[in-house]
Every structure is written in structure tokens, then in C-alpha cells.
Design a protein around this motif. Structure first.
Motif, short mmCIF file in Angstrom:
data_model
loop_
_atom_site.label_atom_id
_atom_site.label_comp_id
_atom_site.label_asym_id
_atom_site.label_seq_id
_atom_site.Cartn_x
_atom_site.Cartn_y
_atom_site.Cartn_z
N TYR A 80 -43.05 6.59 -23.37
CA TYR A 80 -42.23 6.73 -22.16
C TYR A 80 -42.84 5.96 -20.99
CZ TYR A 80 -39.78 10.54 -24.54
OH TYR A 80 -39.04 11.28 -25.43
N ILE A 81 -41.97 5.50 -20.10
CA ILE A 81 -42.44 4.95 -18.84
C ILE A 81 -43.14 6.07 -18.10
CG2 ILE A 81 -41.74 3.92 -16.63
CD1 ILE A 81 -39.34 2.70 -18.09
N PHE A 82 -44.34 5.81 -17.63
CA PHE A 82 -45.20 6.86 -17.12
C PHE A 82 -44.50 7.70 -16.05
CE2 PHE A 82 -48.66 8.61 -14.52
CZ PHE A 82 -49.45 9.17 -15.53
N GLY A 83 -44.50 9.03 -16.24
CA GLY A 83 -43.96 9.96 -15.28
C GLY A 83 -42.45 10.15 -15.33
N THR A 84 -41.78 9.52 -16.31
CA THR A 84 -40.32 9.62 -16.39
C THR A 84 -39.90 10.09 -17.79
OG1 THR A 84 -39.84 7.40 -17.26
CG2 THR A 84 -40.26 7.60 -14.89
N ASP A 85 -38.57 10.21 -17.95
CA ASP A 85 -38.02 10.56 -19.26
C ASP A 85 -37.42 9.33 -19.93
OD1 ASP A 85 -35.98 10.32 -17.40
OD2 ASP A 85 -34.65 11.67 -18.51
N LYS A 86 -37.73 8.14 -19.42
CA LYS A 86 -37.16 6.90 -19.94
C LYS A 86 -38.04 6.33 -21.05
CE LYS A 86 -34.00 7.43 -16.90
NZ LYS A 86 -32.73 8.06 -17.33
N LEU A 87 -37.44 6.15 -22.23
CA LEU A 87 -38.16 5.65 -23.39
C LEU A 87 -38.22 4.13 -23.36
CD1 LEU A 87 -39.40 7.09 -25.94
CD2 LEU A 87 -37.33 6.39 -27.15
N ARG A 88 -39.42 3.57 -23.52
CA ARG A 88 -39.54 2.12 -23.58
C ARG A 88 -39.05 1.62 -24.95
NH1 ARG A 88 -44.87 2.75 -21.00
NH2 ARG A 88 -44.82 1.80 -18.93
N PRO A 89 -38.18 0.61 -25.00
CA PRO A 89 -37.73 0.10 -26.30
C PRO A 89 -38.84 -0.66 -27.01
CG PRO A 89 -36.83 -1.23 -24.50
CD PRO A 89 -37.53 -0.08 -23.86
N ASN A 90 -39.14 -0.23 -28.23
CA ASN A 90 -40.11 -0.92 -29.10
C ASN A 90 -41.48 -1.12 -28.44
OD1 ASN A 90 -38.07 -1.09 -30.98
ND2 ASN A 90 -37.57 -3.21 -30.51
N SER A 91 -41.89 -0.17 -27.62
CA SER A 91 -43.16 -0.32 -26.90
C SER A 91 -43.90 1.00 -26.81
CB SER A 91 -42.92 -0.87 -25.48
OG SER A 91 -42.23 -2.08 -25.52
N PHE A 92 -45.20 0.90 -26.54
CA PHE A 92 -46.01 2.09 -26.29
C PHE A 92 -47.20 1.72 -25.43
CE2 PHE A 92 -47.82 0.20 -30.12
CZ PHE A 92 -49.18 0.35 -29.94
N GLU A 93 -47.90 2.75 -24.96
CA GLU A 93 -49.09 2.57 -24.14
C GLU A 93 -50.12 3.61 -24.56
OE1 GLU A 93 -50.50 2.79 -19.41
OE2 GLU A 93 -48.45 3.29 -20.01
N VAL A 94 -51.38 3.22 -24.56
CA VAL A 94 -52.47 4.14 -24.86
C VAL A 94 -53.41 4.19 -23.66
CG1 VAL A 94 -54.37 4.73 -26.43
CG2 VAL A 94 -52.33 3.60 -27.33
N ARG A 95 -53.67 5.40 -23.18
CA ARG A 95 -54.56 5.59 -22.03
C ARG A 95 -55.79 6.36 -22.49
NH1 ARG A 95 -51.46 6.26 -16.33
NH2 ARG A 95 -49.91 4.63 -16.64
N GLY A 96 -56.95 5.86 -22.13
CA GLY A 96 -58.20 6.47 -22.55
C GLY A 96 -58.73 7.49 -21.56
N LEU A 97 -59.68 8.27 -22.03
CA LEU A 97 -60.30 9.30 -21.19
C LEU A 97 -61.03 8.68 -20.01
CD1 LEU A 97 -60.85 12.35 -21.02
CD2 LEU A 97 -62.89 11.98 -22.40
N ARG A 155 -36.01 13.33 -22.45
CA ARG A 155 -37.26 13.66 -23.15
C ARG A 155 -36.95 14.46 -24.41
NH1 ARG A 155 -42.95 12.39 -22.00
NH2 ARG A 155 -42.85 11.32 -20.01
N GLN A 156 -37.65 14.11 -25.49
CA GLN A 156 -37.47 14.80 -26.76
C GLN A 156 -38.69 15.69 -27.05
OE1 GLN A 156 -36.93 11.43 -29.38
NE2 GLN A 156 -34.72 11.39 -29.04
N HIS A 157 -38.56 16.52 -28.09
CA HIS A 157 -39.65 17.37 -28.58
C HIS A 157 -40.19 18.25 -27.45
CE1 HIS A 157 -39.20 14.53 -31.77
NE2 HIS A 157 -39.76 13.55 -31.10
N CYS A 158 -39.29 19.06 -26.90
CA CYS A 158 -39.64 19.89 -25.74
C CYS A 158 -39.83 21.35 -26.14
CB CYS A 158 -38.55 19.79 -24.67
SG CYS A 158 -38.28 18.10 -24.09
#
Length: 581
Positions: free
Chosen positions: A288-305, A424-427
Motif C-alpha cells: 500500500y501507499i504509505f498511510g493510505t488504503d491505496k494498493l500500488r499496482p505490481n509494487s511493494f516496499e520494505v522498511r527496516g527497523l 484495505r483488505q484482511h481487516c
């Protein structure tokens, strides 16, 4: 297991750039290929001088990086080395007709490897054919490039190029069919590492002109094998005349000289260099685009600790995208479970951690529900469900939680798809006595099931540790009493004035309940002998907390009788009449 593949990456604003994604057990890296030119030794050439002919007795002479003009016999001035008609001086030069002529493709030098990015087309794929394979003791050679298709549009691939790597993975030891499968499944953006062999080009071009047949293929394969097979296997031609454009091969079995002749190149070394590294321990992956319910098409992001981020990683192929998400998520979950085990070694059994992981909480904004989502690190430890802004790394961090509730005072409910408030899914919903409900979501169905199972495990452990819980109620006669939920005894009503129990029933005797949503509660018990229903009516100022606690005790009691119950069913579904809200 280490996995690699080519992707495109952006910061969400600039144009995506091709990079290699490298996944190890505990680290995700984005890599860029760099060429080490420290060993590159071009010959010093004067633009006006003629090229030097290789010595007849020097079998190790190699092709110069570019073919300078050479004096023809009997002429005083320099002439072009190529036997082709002369072209305009440079790209975009005008012909006699006044039209610009497109620049001609420059054939690559034999010696070096090249990186070429090819974007697969929906019709035509990569737009090339291959021959060879390790079963023929040949490299994977490009035998045909189809005009106007993907490979041709790069302008950097040629018949006679040997494919050394696909997306950074070597294929020199692959059979022909294996190479075909690798190329077909390499994704939409394919990074080819190639090396040109001019000696093979005439045979491959002639093969492309002929009708395809097994006999022609066998003949071409035999011709290619006869070119050069020494101890070192397939190697590029080592002697090329710069003026006459004739080529010769080094003697079979001969070794290259320890020092290349003047005017030659040592192949540059290609290495993958980490540009971004993200530790996977307690990392957060989202589509998802950070902080929203909008799904990025064919994309993802990984944020570390540690605050690092991959940026937006784009994968065109949906199957490849799902595989990357699965592998990354599996590694994160595995590392999180390892961290849980390390924590639990120092904790008593009744205080063990059942779950740790990232969820997204819907946050109210200007009275518009769930406009923003905030990442929360959720834990189920002992009797508590806790939400952190950052994951707890040591025991002191556990004391700094943002929000904490007792699991037996809460109700966990999975939200049906038809009930989702946005995209948003899986709620799921956590209802807490005396507090606002919390609307939460996770990235995958598997993660939702993992939380649901851990929740019921935590409830069972919390109830068994708690033992009993008493709520103040008022009977129909107006007397103050205490309704006790006891792990061993069941339901019991205790008269505060006379200090005696007015009645007792086992948990198994409860057949239903009803309430008015405010304070009034009715419990319907079945007498064991007469099978008659006995209804007990009362009022409780903390009705919601009483109902949630009843549900917790009933869930734990059933699970203690049937341990497989938790993994097979949702406890809430077993008591449809036990709690009415």
C-alpha cells in the motif's frame, strides 16, 4: 536460501531504475552492477596514423577497441578499413538526398562482456532465437534477432552474441532447454550479460537464411564446434587483422600470453555493489501507499527497523511479484519467531509471547473514518495485547508501550470483505471494554490467520492464569451480588450480605444468553436432571466487559477439553447464543 532477480526501483517520484534484488536469510539488498576498468589497457592510437598489423607469429593478438583507418597498398592516404560502402561522418549526418541517415549499429569488440537490458514485449517476447548449450559443448548463442522486436530495439544485441548471464545468474553450464526456460521466466525486464564471437556469426546468419530443419541445425552445430574447442572450452577468436577485416583463430590448446599485446583489452570485471540494504529482523513489508488504503499496482516496499527503505520496488509479472512477497515475508516471519523464542527463554511460561508483528491501524481524520493508516507493532504476551510505535528490543522497551489491554477484556473479530470500510483488505476489529474499538489490517490472509490463532492461544493462557473473575451485579430483588466466573467452578452468584452462593452452574450448562446492550443480562442454564431451562436475570454496569470475559472463559474451557479446537474453528462460532451484543 539466497534469491536474486532484476526489478525496477523508484522513490515514488523519479523514473524507476533497473536494479538487482538480492534476498538472503536476514537481509534484503538492492544492487547496481559496476564495471572495474582498472585492467582496461587500450592501445595509444594516433588519429592520423595507420594501424599496426599483428605479427604473423603472435597468436595472442586481439581486436582493438575500434578499427582506425589503414593505408591501402599503393595509396598514400588512409582509407576506411571496412569493405562496406562509406557512410556519412557521424550519427545524423546528411546524405546527398538531404535526409538524415540513422546511425549504423557498431559491432561489439570480441573481448569484453556487455550488459544489455531488454524489455519483453507482449507480442514476440524477447524477439530472439538461440542455439547451443552445454550438451553441445557450446555457449548459448543468439542465432537470430527479429526485426522491430524487443532485442532489435535495444540496438545492442547481435547474432553471434553468447548469453553469459540472465539477470545476473550464470547460464554457461545450462543445457539448451534449460536456457530457454530461464529466458522465458526471467520477467518483463531482462538483464542479459553477453559476449560477442565474430567467428560464429557467419554460420549463424547462414543458418537463419535456410529453412529450419534438424539436418541444418546439426550441420551448424558441427561447424560451431569445429571453430575452437581447447582445454579452456569455448573462447573468443584471439587474432583479428585491423586493416583487412580477416579473422584467424589461435591454435587449439594454446594459452593466452601472460601479458596482452599492445592495442588489446583485458575484459573488465563486473561486480554487484549494494546500494540499499534493509535488515529483515522485524521489518515491515507493504504493497500500500504509505498511510493510505491505496494498493500500488505490481509494487511493494520494505522498511527496516533501522529506518532504511527499499523505495518502491516494481515487478511487472504478477506471479514473480507474489513469489518475491512470499519469500520476503517468510524470512521476516522466521526471524520474528526466532526473536520470540529468545525473549521467551527469559520469561515464565504464563508470560510467554504468542505473537509479534506489524499491523496497520485505521486512524480517524476530520470525522472521516479510516482516512489514514498508521503502522503499529502488535504483541500478544501473557494476559496483554500491546501496541508499540517501534518494536521492543529489550525488557525495558516492553514497559514503554503506547497502548495495552487485557485479552480477556477484549473481543477479536475478523471483518468480512463485504464489511470493509475502504479498500484495505484482511481487516480485523479489536473491541475493548470501556474504550473505542480498533480497526486494523494486515498485508496477507496468512498473517490474519496467524494473528487469529495466536489471539485464541493468548486468551486460553490468560484465563488459566487469571483463574477467576468477579463482576458486581444487581439481582431482580434489588440485592447487590457478585457474579463469579471461575475456571474450576463455572458460574456462581455470591450474595454480598449473607456471604453465601445463591446458585452455581458449570460452563457446560450455559445454553444461551441475551442482553439489552446497556446493563440487563439474562443467562439460560439447563438443569442436569430435569433438562429444564432456568433463566437467571441481573443487571451489570460493566456489561460489555462481562460479556467479553464470559467469551474468554468459554473459549479457554473448550480448548482445554479439545486442544485441536483452536486450530480447526473460530471459538466465536461455537457459541452463537452465548454472547449477544
Amino acid at each position: 536460501m539466497v534469491r536474486t532477480g532484476m526489478v525496477t526501483v523508484s522513490d515514488g517520484k523519479a523514473r524507476p531504475q533497473p536494479m538487482r534484488l538480492h534476498l538472503s536469510l536476514d537481509m534484503l539488498s538492492l544492487q547496481r552492477e559496476e564495471v572495474d576498468n582498472s585492467e582496461l589497457k587500450p592501445a595509444p592510437l594516433d588519429s592520423r596514423s595507420s594501424c599496426k598489423q599483428p605479427k604473423k607469429d603472435d597468436p595472442t593478438a586481439t581486436v582493438a577497441p575500434s578499427a582506425p583507418a589503414c593505408p591501402s597498398p599503393g595509396q598514400s592516404g588512409p582509407e576506411p578499413c571496412s569493405s562496406e560502402p562509406a557512410r556519412p561522418a557521424g550519427p545524423g549526418a546528411r546524405t546527398d538526398t538531404g535526409l538524415e541517415e540513422p546511425p549504423a549499429k557498431q559491432l561489439p569488440v570480441d573481448a569484453g562482456e556487455r550488459m544489455v537490458s531488454v524489455t519483453r514485449q507482449k507480442v514476440g517476447g524477447l524477439g530472439l532465437s538461440i542455439k547451443g548449450g552445454s550438451e553441445h559443448k557450446l555457449p548459448i548463442l543468439i542465432s537470430r534477432i527479429f526485426k522491430g522486436q524487443a532485442a532489435d530495439e535495444t540496438g545492442k544485441l547481435f547474432v553471434g552474441d553468447a548469453i553469459i548471464k540472465v539477470n545476473g545468474e550464470p547460464i554457461v553450464a545450462c543445457h539448451h532447454d534449460e536456457a530457454v526456460n530461464i529466458l522465458r521466466n526471467a520477467g518483463d525486464l531482462v538483464m542479459l550479460t553477453v559476449k560477442h564471437y565474430r567467428a560464429a556469426t557467419p554460420f549463424l546468419q547462414k543458418s537463419a537464411e535456410n529453412e529450419p530443419s534438424a539436418e541444418n541445425d546439426a550441420q551448424v552445430t558441427k561447424q560451431l564446434q569445429s571453430l575452437h574447442l581447447g582445454e579452456d572450452g569455448w573462447r573468443s577468436p584471439s587474432t583479428t587483422s585491423l586493416c583487412s577485416n580477416t579473422q584467424s583463430l589461435s591454435r587449439p590448446g594454446s594459452r593466452p600470453a601472460s601479458r596482452p599485446a599492445s592495442g588489446s583489452f583485458s575484459p573488465p570485471r563486473h561486480t554487484w555493489v549494494d546500494v540499499i540494504t534493509v535488515p529483515l529482523m522485524m521489518a515491515y513489508v507493504t504493497r500500500y501507499i504509505f498511510g493510505t488504503d491505496k494498493l500500488r499496482p505490481n509494487s511493494f516496499e520494505v522498511r527496516g527497523l533501522n529506518g532504511s527503505s527499499t523505495g518502491v520496488v516494481h515487478v511487472d509479472d504478477a506471479l514473480v511479484l507474489s513469489q518475491w512477497l512470499k519469500h520476503i515475508t517468510d524470512n521476516i516471519v522466521g526471524l520474528t519467531h526466532l526473536q520470540m523464542k529468545l525473549h521467551n527463554r527469559n520469561l515464565p511460561a504464563h508470560d510467554h509471547i504468542e505473537y509479534m508483528g506489524w499491523v496497520n491501524e485505521g486512524v480517524l481524520n476530520n470525522n472521516q473514518p479510516w482516512q489514514n493508516y498508521k503502522p503499529r507493532f502488535m504483541t500478544l504476551r501473557g494476559t496483554d495485547v500491546t501496541f508499540f510505535d517501534t518494536p521492543p528490543l529489550n525488557l525495558s522497551d516492553w514497559e514503554q508501550s503506547a497502548v495495552q489491554f487485557k485479552v480477556y477484556n477484549c473481543m477479536f473479530r475478523v471483518i468480512k470483505d463485504s464489511e470493509n470500510v475502504d479498500e484495505r483488505q484482511h481487516c480485523f476489529l479489536i473491541q475493548t471494554s470501556g474504550h473505542d474499538s480498533r480497526y486494523l489490517s494486515v498485508e496477507t490472509r496468512q498473517e490474519l490467520l496467524r494473528i487469529e490463532n495466536a489471539w485464541h492461544q493468548a486468551v486460553c493462557c490468560a484465563v488459566m492464569k487469571l483463574g477467576s473473575k468477579t463482576f458486581t451485579v444487581t439481582t431482580t430483588a434489588g440485592k447487590t451480588a457478585g457474579l463469579t466466573l471461575d475456571w474450576n467452578m463455572g458460574f456462581a452468584l455470591y450474595d454480598s450480605e449473607t456471604k453465601v452462593y445463591l446458585w452455581k452452574y458449570k460452563f457446560s450448562q450455559l445454553k444461551g444468553s441475551s442482553d439489552d446492550g446497556k446493563a440487563r443480562l439474562k443467562l439460560h442454564f439447563q438443569e442436569p436432571d430435569t433438562r429444564l431451562i432456568d433463566t437467571k436475570e441481573m443487571e451489570c454496569s460493566t456489561l460489555q466487559g462481562l460479556l467479553f470475559c464470559m467469551h474468554a472463559f468459554l473459549t479457554a474451557k473448550v480448548a482445554s477439553v479439545d486442544p485441536a479446537f483452536l486450530s480447526s474453528k473460530t471459538p466465536m462460532d461455537v457459541f452463537p447464543a452465548a454472547v449477544t451484543m
